[in-house]
Scaffold this active site. Structure first.
Site, PDB file in Angstrom:
ATOM      1  N   GLY A 279       0.822  -1.199   0.000  1.00 53.90           N
ATOM      2  CA  GLY A 279       0.000   0.000   0.000  1.00 53.90           C
ATOM      3  C   GLY A 279       0.857   1.250   0.000  1.00 53.90           C
ATOM      4  CB  SER A 280       0.195   4.656   1.227  1.00 55.86           C
ATOM      5  OG  SER A 280      -0.900   4.869   0.364  1.00 55.86           O
ATOM      6  CB  THR A 281       4.203   1.241   3.757  1.00 55.76           C
ATOM      7  OG1 THR A 281       4.069   0.011   3.030  1.00 55.76           O
ATOM      8  CG2 THR A 281       3.136   1.301   4.843  1.00 55.76           C
TER       9      THR A 281
END
Length: 632
Positions: A328-330
């Site tokens: 995801g956005s990590t």
């Protein structure tokens, strides 16, 4: 006239003497053969048969070594041994096994689970001399059987060492468990040339550190030479070679931190890995749910085994080591760093985010309706702007992304000192060509790059890989090989074999670029998506929230987790390190099907960091509930 018969006495004497001669030769030959055989056995084969006689007189009895302990960094015991009595049956010495067990039940309690486990052991441990029907007998039960032992030939009381995991399911995927040696184990032992060292040993490490460090933990088997009588009973001990106990494993793991982390998950499924950036030592290694390794020591009963293996929660899967998840956005901080290093962006360059990115007739939507407006690189990380990374992913191209981010160990095994690690997937054109056979499937499409840019698509990494990657950022590009064992301690000599920190890779990064990314990650926890979880923190920290899609939704359809089945909801993720100036701990958290990372994963990270850095367990921060506005 009467005829008189005359006998030829001379002829009869001749035949008689001939028969005597033949018989004499035969007897002489027979005695000669006996004499030769006697000479052969008593002189030529003297040493051989003397040894055989000694073997019949002397029994070699193996002495099982004490298995080494497993302890955390502060000396808390995670795996130990204790002595107890078992009631054991030698199947080869029992005529009617079922009847014997039924009659035993009148003397010592034998439960249905004991019977089921015994039957399972009969299948798994073929050829075993004796198998336990009951373990951990009380003194009263031992006395009752002793009085009735004459009724049960082939049944004996044995004193055995048992493995115990005193913390039950806490850190169960780290310690792993031991179980009875089966046919597959025998094959492995034979191939390794260790058959002699496992004589008399019934158990072996099956998973976790118990398996990976079996050679250190098992020790060296000792032997006794015992003189026996004609019935095979021991008369006296002639000589003794003492066993060498197994070595102790002292871990980098902090079991109190582990407990805080596991409790922070509550009833949620997921994983957490916390690493010391400057050494690669694992501080916490969580996979939820866990299991009780004590169930396996005696041979797990079928009901418990079925419950563990059929559970939808998959407690036997080590999620931290073998679970793979979209980041995801990590993923965005690494994308931003790639853009800076490859000179595709400057921190000041902006885009205008209207809430979507139109590409090839497909609208890639941002999580925030209406978009974030004017977005530079700092804001793209702090506010987690998807549109920024849709565009950036397309500009970088999939192979540039793969080459740069591959340096951080994503999509590759870390080399941690425990078996069972998954590889994960760092997608590239080459990976797709190898992955699929159909030429149409092998083709890489630009739209796939756009999905990869926000940590979706084919991206799939283990929590361990994510933790190692953020630890490399915290440690200025120096990435250490993760390890669970701090040192191996010899019980006999007390010597300690320290596991030296090993640098896996040094990533060449411009200091100004790395510093910018760190400050942006700090901004996440001060004014961005992680701000609520880290409100009033007494230390500086860097973090990044992430939300990973589990099931694709239709174009232009808004995701509503209240209307989605629980196991189809998004995963929540968070990566972090602290303190910002001199990082002591870096971690990655994945909470399965829990929604936004800010809501579910960041609070777990906060509790872990609070405990590790402040030495106290604080109340978890108040987090908005499902459906509240929270992005990533």
């Amino acid at each position: 006239m009467r005829l008189t018969e005359f006998k030829d006495h001379q002829r009869e004497l001749h035949y008689f003497q001939l028969r005597i001669g033949i018989a004499g030769v035969f007897v002489l030959a027979a005695f000669s053969l006996l004499l030769l055989r006697f000479v052969y056995l008593q002189i030529v084969q003297y040493d051989y048969y003397r040894t055989k006689a000694e073997d019949n007189r002397i029994s070699i009895v193996p002495i099982i070594p004490n298995r080494g302990l497993i302890l955390d960094r502060n000396g808390t015991v995670l795996a130990r041994n204790y002595a107890a009595y078992t009631l054991e049956i030698s199947p080869g010495k029992v005529n009617d096994l079922e009847q014997t067990i039924n009659e035993l039940g009148g003397v010592v309690e034998i439960r249905a689970s004991d019977r089921a486990r015994f039957k399972r052991l009969m299948i798994e441990a073929k050829g075993a001399i004796s198998l336990p029907i009951r373990t951990r007998l009380t003194d009263e039960e031992v006395a009752k059987f002793a009085v009735n032992s004459y009724r049960f030939p082939g049944v004996d009381i044995q004193a055995r060492l048992f493995r115990q995991y005193p913390l039950n399911d806490l850190a169960s995927h780290v310690t792993g468990y031991i179980g009875r040696i089966n046919d597959r184990d025998v094959v492995r032992i034979d191939k390794a040339g260790l058959t002699a060292n496992y004589k008399g040993t019934d158990h072996i490490g099956k998973t976790g550190l118990e398996q990976s460090y079996e050679g250190e933990l098992h020790g060296v088997t000792g032997y006794e030479q015992v003189e026996v009588d004609s019935a095979g009973r021991g008369v006296r001990t002639l000589s003794r070679t003492s066993p060498t106990p197994g070595n102790n494993l002292v871990l980098t793991l902090d079991i109190k931190l582990q407990q805080v982390a596991e409790q922070a998950f509550g009833d949620n499924r997921g994983a957490l890995v916390a690493i010391e950036p400057a050494t690669g030592g694992i501080l916490a290694f969580v996979s939820k749910p866990g299991f009780d390794p004590n169930l396996f020591v005696d041979g797990i009963d079928p009901a418990s085994w079925d419950e563990l293996n059929t559970s939808e929660d998959r407690p036997m899967v080590n999620r931290a080591l073998a679970g793979t998840y979209p980041p995801g956005s990590t993923f965005k901080p690494y994308m931003a760093l790639a853009a800076l290093e490859l000179r595709k962006r400057t921190p000041q360059q902006t885009i205008n985010d209207q809430g979507y990115y139109q590409f090839g007739g497909h609208r890639f939507r941002d999580d925030k309706p209406g978009g974030h407006g004017v977005v530079d690189m700092y804001k793209s990380i702090v506010q987690s702007c998807d549109t920024y990374y849709y565009i950036l992913g397309n500009d970088l191209g999939i192979d540039n992304i793969a080459r740069f981010i591959g340096q951080f160990g994503l999509g590759a095994k870390t080399g941690i000192d425990v078996e069972g690690e998954a590889t994960g997937v760092l997608p590239s054109q080459e990976w797709k060509r190898k992955r699929f056979k159909n030429p149409e499937q092998q083709k890489w499409y630009p739209g796939e790059t756009i999905s990869v840019g926000i940590g979706q698509g084919y991206n799939a990494y283990t929590p361990l890989q994510m933790a190692q990657a953020i630890a490399a950022i915290a440690n200025n590009g120096v990435m250490y090989r993760p390890h669970l064992v701090n040192y191996i301690e010899s019980i006999g000599s007390g010597e300690r074999d320290l596991v030296e920190p090993s640098i896996a890779r040094s990533i060449k990064l411009k200091p100004e670029n790395l510093e910018f990314i760190k400050r942006a990650l700090e901004g996440v926890n001060i004014e961005g998506t992680g701000a609520r979880a880290f409100a009033n923190a007494e230390y500086t920290s860097a973090g990044k929230t992430g939300t990973a899609q589990v099931v694709a939704i239709k174009q232009n359809e808004k995701y509503d987790e209240k209307r989605v089945a629980e196991r189809h909801r998004d995963h929540a993720l968070f990566i972090a390190f602290a303190p910002l100036e001199s990082p002591k701990i870096a971690l990655a958290v994945v909470v399965e099907n829990a929604g936004f990372g800010a809501r579910a994963a960041a609070p777990i990270a906060r509790q872990v960091l609070d405990f590790y850095l402040l030495g106290k367990q604080l109340a978890p921060p108040a987090i908005e509930g499902p459906g509240d506005e929270s992005y990533d």
